[in-house]
Design an enzyme around this catalytic site. Structure first.
Site, PDB file in Angstrom:
ATOM      1  N   THR A 152       4.433  34.688  68.096  1.00 42.27           N
ATOM      2  CA  THR A 152       5.670  33.919  68.064  1.00 42.27           C
ATOM      3  C   THR A 152       5.944  33.561  69.521  1.00 42.27           C
ATOM      4  O   THR A 152       5.632  34.355  70.422  1.00 42.27           O
ATOM      5  CB  THR A 152       6.854  34.717  67.478  1.00 42.27           C
ATOM      6  OG1 THR A 152       7.134  35.816  68.347  1.00 42.27           O
ATOM      7  CG2 THR A 152       6.560  35.258  66.088  1.00 42.27           C
ATOM      8  N   SER A 171      -3.053 -13.504  56.860  1.00 45.64           N
ATOM      9  CA  SER A 171      -3.258 -12.061  56.668  1.00 45.64           C
ATOM     10  C   SER A 171      -4.662 -11.773  56.152  1.00 45.64           C
ATOM     11  O   SER A 171      -5.025 -10.613  55.965  1.00 45.64           O
ATOM     12  CB  SER A 171      -2.212 -11.504  55.700  1.00 45.64           C
ATOM     13  OG  SER A 171      -2.185 -12.248  54.511  1.00 45.64           O
ATOM     14  N   LYS A 228     -18.744  21.794  81.016  1.00 42.67           N
ATOM     15  CA  LYS A 228     -17.678  21.589  80.029  1.00 42.67           C
ATOM     16  C   LYS A 228     -18.185  21.440  78.596  1.00 42.67           C
ATOM     17  O   LYS A 228     -19.228  20.873  78.330  1.00 42.67           O
ATOM     18  CB  LYS A 228     -16.866  20.342  80.379  1.00 42.67           C
ATOM     19  CG  LYS A 228     -16.043  20.435  81.621  1.00 42.67           C
ATOM     20  CD  LYS A 228     -15.028  21.583  81.610  1.00 42.67           C
ATOM     21  CE  LYS A 228     -13.900  21.328  80.626  1.00 42.67           C
ATOM     22  NZ  LYS A 228     -13.124  20.148  81.002  1.00 42.67           N
ATOM     23  N   TYR A 267      11.643 -11.133  48.131  1.00 47.12           N
ATOM     24  CA  TYR A 267      10.495 -11.153  49.035  1.00 47.12           C
ATOM     25  C   TYR A 267      10.823 -11.877  50.342  1.00 47.12           C
ATOM     26  O   TYR A 267      11.468 -12.927  50.342  1.00 47.12           O
ATOM     27  CB  TYR A 267       9.281 -11.835  48.370  1.00 47.12           C
ATOM     28  CG  TYR A 267       8.084 -11.877  49.300  1.00 47.12           C
ATOM     29  CD1 TYR A 267       7.232 -10.793  49.413  1.00 47.12           C
ATOM     30  CD2 TYR A 267       7.853 -12.979  50.126  1.00 47.12           C
ATOM     31  CE1 TYR A 267       6.171 -10.804  50.305  1.00 47.12           C
ATOM     32  CE2 TYR A 267       6.790 -13.000  51.021  1.00 47.12           C
ATOM     33  CZ  TYR A 267       5.950 -11.903  51.108  1.00 47.12           C
ATOM     34  OH  TYR A 267       4.903 -11.903  51.990  1.00 47.12           O
ATOM     35  N   ASN A 273       4.070 -13.078  45.360  1.00 45.76           N
ATOM     36  CA  ASN A 273       5.007 -11.970  45.619  1.00 45.76           C
ATOM     37  C   ASN A 273       4.799 -10.807  44.643  1.00 45.76           C
ATOM     38  O   ASN A 273       4.736  -9.646  45.067  1.00 45.76           O
ATOM     39  CB  ASN A 273       6.453 -12.468  45.546  1.00 45.76           C
ATOM     40  CG  ASN A 273       6.719 -13.564  46.564  1.00 45.76           C
ATOM     41  OD1 ASN A 273       5.876 -13.830  47.420  1.00 45.76           O
ATOM     42  ND2 ASN A 273       7.870 -14.206  46.466  1.00 45.76           N
ATOM     43  N   ASN A 285     -15.873  20.288  75.319  1.00 39.01           N
ATOM     44  CA  ASN A 285     -14.485  19.919  75.041  1.00 39.01           C
ATOM     45  C   ASN A 285     -14.197  19.744  73.550  1.00 39.01           C
ATOM     46  O   ASN A 285     -15.042  19.244  72.808  1.00 39.01           O
ATOM     47  CB  ASN A 285     -14.146  18.615  75.772  1.00 39.01           C
ATOM     48  CG  ASN A 285     -14.163  18.787  77.283  1.00 39.01           C
ATOM     49  OD1 ASN A 285     -13.849  19.864  77.788  1.00 39.01           O
ATOM     50  ND2 ASN A 285     -14.554  17.746  77.990  1.00 39.01           N
ATOM     51  N   SER A 287     -18.670  16.702  79.389  1.00 39.51           N
ATOM     52  CA  SER A 287     -17.994  15.944  80.439  1.00 39.51           C
ATOM     53  C   SER A 287     -19.028  15.108  81.176  1.00 39.51           C
ATOM     54  O   SER A 287     -20.158  15.542  81.379  1.00 39.51           O
ATOM     55  CB  SER A 287     -17.318  16.914  81.399  1.00 39.51           C
ATOM     56  OG  SER A 287     -17.092  16.287  82.642  1.00 39.51           O
TER      57      SER A 287
HETATM   58  N1  ARG Z   1       0.151 -12.396  52.462  1.00 39.96           N
HETATM   59  C1  ARG Z   1       1.404 -12.203  51.834  1.00 39.96           C
HETATM   60  C2  ARG Z   1       1.849 -10.739  51.997  1.00 39.96           C
HETATM   61  O1  ARG Z   1       1.039  -9.942  52.280  1.00 39.96           O
HETATM   62  C3  ARG Z   1       1.305 -12.525  50.373  1.00 39.96           C
HETATM   63  C4  ARG Z   1       2.579 -12.973  49.774  1.00 39.96           C
HETATM   64  C5  ARG Z   1       2.990 -14.275  50.329  1.00 39.96           C
HETATM   65  N2  ARG Z   1       4.125 -14.778  49.640  1.00 39.96           N
HETATM   66  C6  ARG Z   1       4.799 -15.828  50.108  1.00 39.96           C
HETATM   67  N3  ARG Z   1       5.811 -16.207  49.418  1.00 39.96           N
HETATM   68  N4  ARG Z   1       4.473 -16.417  51.228  1.00 39.96           N
HETATM   69  O2  ARG Z   1       3.011 -10.411  51.840  1.00 39.96           O
END
Ligand code: ARG
Length: 469
Positions: free
Chosen positions: A160, A28, A288, A322, A115, A290, A282
């Site tokens: 309306t 992430s 035009k 979690y 978590n 827009n 355009s």
């Molecule tokens: N990247 C994870 C999230 O956004 C962080 C928490 C991950 N926790 C875990 N037990 N893998 O939720």
């Protein structure tokens, strides 16, 4: 055992490292880097909590806080070197702190889980960013108010069913959008009030055996309260769902405003002309101009609604506590925040620079049929039951449409109306007769304006307080 660079946080339990496909699918970091500043804030509070509990010595706490300072500098300057094993921002920060502060750094995650950490980071982030959105809304409200102030006497047809109904002041029409936005500001403040709870100290799901004090860290982080239930603390994403709803509704309001801008800029309406900087041309049609900003404000509302419904679907089947599914909260949240802020800024600019073609509006509003209700109400004041009055005036409108005689002529010649009622068809008369509280005429508008300005001033104070200014 200290985590070494390149190894995941859980390497002790595992004989081999993660597969590339696992990392590719689960990381992430590309998006949760956005939580970096809040992650550092969260870690600083946790370090102070660990020191207070005697788990870190004063020297160790200083070393970790210094390392967090270096990480902050590196992240801000862009010098921070992410490692391939940095799954998320929390992992990356902890790894670097451990590299910098050695064994003291390896104590940072004591009594804490990602978590409770990610839940805390996201609440800190949401508290601030929702207030930032609210401030942008206030700017658009101000732009609407400024336009209203520039055209205090102008009126246009109110609709309306998108059919001309009764004339309304332009200022009144603009503030109708302003009040919807005022509710959005209130809703965002309300969301912030409810999310103002610190989850830090919930650990992975059950709290800790160590003498940590969630209330202490809650105060350190500026939260109004600490969590009451550790399971709830790490699995609750109500605040993201609420925020996505509040943002989706802002989007719906901007979409409705956008739709009117689109209509008003058509040649058919001709009520509004956009400034060149806030319109597009355009590639093929030279004539035009827009209203793309308004169209995208309308179009993006679909995406904002999608972000809300997507998250609700993610949440609905999750058992406590979690689950990794919860990582899916961030991208829709960031996206909705970004899109709403962009739309608000663009519409604010558009509003502040557009030209309102007021003669065209007034001409459309002065068509004699706009006064039909006033003719019926004139009969009512002369003792005619409203249903009967409605039928009398309706018949005159029909006759005028069918025979081509002017309504004025028919009114003048009508026994119950006559010359005395004729003035009701005069230019600007119908709008002036909307006199009841909250009505569309100049009388009640003055009081409405006072209330709107007072609300805006109070809301500015609320947002300044939320942002600590
Ligand atoms: N990247 C994870 C999230 O956004 C962080 C928490 C991950 N926790 C875990 N037990 N893998 O939720």
């Amino acid at each position: 055992m200290t985590a070494t660079p390149g190894q995941p946080l859980w390497h002790g339990r595992f004989g081999s490292g993660p597969a590339d496909e696992l990392l590719a699918f689960t990381v992430s970091l590309p998006f949760d880097q956005r939580l970096a500043a809040d992650d550092l804030t969260c870690s600083r509070a946790h370090v102070r909590g660990l020191a207070r509990a005697g788990i870190l010595s004063a020297e160790e706490a200083d070393a970790v806080l210094a390392a967090l300072g270096v990480v902050e500098d590196e992240l801000t300057s862009g010098a921070f070197a992410f490692a391939p094993s940095d799954e998320d921002i929390h992992t990356a920060v902890e790894r670097r702190v451990t590299e910098l502060a050695g064994p003291a750094g390896a104590k940072l995650h004591t009594g804490r889980s990602r978590n409770d950490q990610v839940a805390t980071d996201l609440r800190l982030f949401a508290k601030r960013e929702l207030a930032v959105v609210a401030r942008r809304i206030l700017d658009l409200q101000q732009a609407l108010l400024d336009v209203a102030g520039e055209h205090p006497d102008v009126y246009l047809p109110g609709y309306t069913h998108l059919q001309r109904a009764q004339p309304v002041l332009l200022a009144h029409h603009l503030l109708a959008h302003g009040w919807a936005l005022a509710r959005d500001v209130d809703r965002l403040c309300d969301t912030v009030r409810r999310l103002d709870v610190s989850p830090l100290g919930a650990g992975a799901l059950a709290g800790s055996s160590l003498p940590l004090d969630p209330e202490f860290t809650a105060v350190e982080l500026g939260f109004a309260n600490a969590f009451d239930n550790s399971l709830d603390a790490v699995s609750d994403r109500d605040f993201v769902a609420e925020a996505l709803f509040a943002l989706a509704l802002v989007g719906v309001h901007l979409s409705r405003l956008g739709e009117e801008i689109i209509l008003w800029t058509t040649e058919e309406f001709g009520f509004l002309r956009l400034a060149d900087e806030y319109a597009t041309g355009s590639s093929m049609l030279p004539q035009k101009k827009n209203p793309d900003i308004a169209e995208l404000a309308r179009g993006k509302s679909g995406r904002l609604i999608g972000n809300l419904t997507g998250l609700l679907a993610t949440l609905k089947g999750l058992p406590l506590a979690y689950n990794r599914d919860l990582q899916e909260d961030k991208e829709p949240f960031f996206d909705s925040l970004d899109q709403v802020v962009l739309a608000l800024s663009a519409l604010t600019g558009l509003m502040g620079t557009a030209t309102f073609v007021t003669p065209r509006m007034q001409e459309a509003a002065d068509s004699p049929t706009s006064a039909a209700t006033d003719l019926a109400e004139y009969l009512v004041t002369h003792g005619v039951p409203f249903r009967e009055a409605h039928a009398i005036v309706g018949a005159l409108v029909r006759e005028s449409a069918e025979t081509g005689s002017s309504l004025a002529e028919l009114v003048e010649n009508h026994g119950d109306l006559g010359i005395e009622a004729l003035h009701l068809l005069g230019e600007g008369v119908a709008v002036a007769r909307r006199t009841t509280r909250g009505g569309a005429g100049p009388g009640p508008y003055g009081a409405q304006l006072t209330r709107f300005v007072a609300r805006l001033t109070e809301d500015r104070r609320r947002i300044d307080r939320l942002l600590g200014e």
